[in-house]
Enzyme design. Sequence first.
Site: not given
Ligand code: DX5
Ligand code: ZN
Length: 218
Positions: A33, A177
């Site tokens: 990310d 996501d």
């Molecule tokens: C949010 C990100 C995600 C997220 C996933 O901006 O793109 O990839 O962090 O993490 P969880 O599963 O904790 O929502």
């Molecule tokens: Zn993400």
Amino acid sequence: MEISASILSVKEEESVHTFYRLELAHIDYYHIDVMDGKFVEKDTSELMKIYSDNLKNITSIPLDVHLMVEDVKKYVDIFSSNEPKSITFHLEAAKNKEEILELIKYIKQYSKVGISIKPNTNVEEVYEYLPLVHSVLVMTVEPGKGGQKLIQETIEKIRKLKEYIEKNNLDTEIEADGGIGLDNIKELKDAGLDIAVVGTSLINAKDYKYTVNKLKSI
Ligand code: DX5
Ligand code: ZN
């Protein structure tokens, strides 16, 4: 269905051990990310570059790069050196259709291309790009941080997108996501999900192998 593990919330001091545990759990991708402090508030670009460099030395599991950035080309240049399997950019980061087409072409020099939409963006907006991209990343939370609750209405977008893809004989994959875990994976699968990005619900789990297997088999 495949699992892309988001390493956004992995603590630096525990990263080596966490990556080792993820390896043994046989995740399908590492989800990287990348945030620039502009498209979203946080800036994770330096840490995610360090993690990507480290991962490239230890793993053969492919990297799935998610760019939450305004200047897409700048970060494609930085992360393409890690030879990711795919690079996903946000539809909302481009100002018009020409720019979207240009970015798709640019990323294709290095990897597969994904296009992502935020929860408030209508799914119809990606339809015209489906024949050109490999995947659509449907954000099931507002991009910006991990550990949020999945926005229920986004599941309907996945269902609609799946229907459109099948009706038009396309082979675009659907990735979702944010806020995904054992409590909602079944509903997402039924809606047509191909790749689940899983962050905190996996990283905070006691047994990674059990959690990955459960997510896949539920
Ligand atoms: C949010 C990100 C995600 C997220 C996933 O901006 O793109 O990839 O962090 O993490 P969880 O599963 O904790 O929502
Ligand atoms: Zn993400």
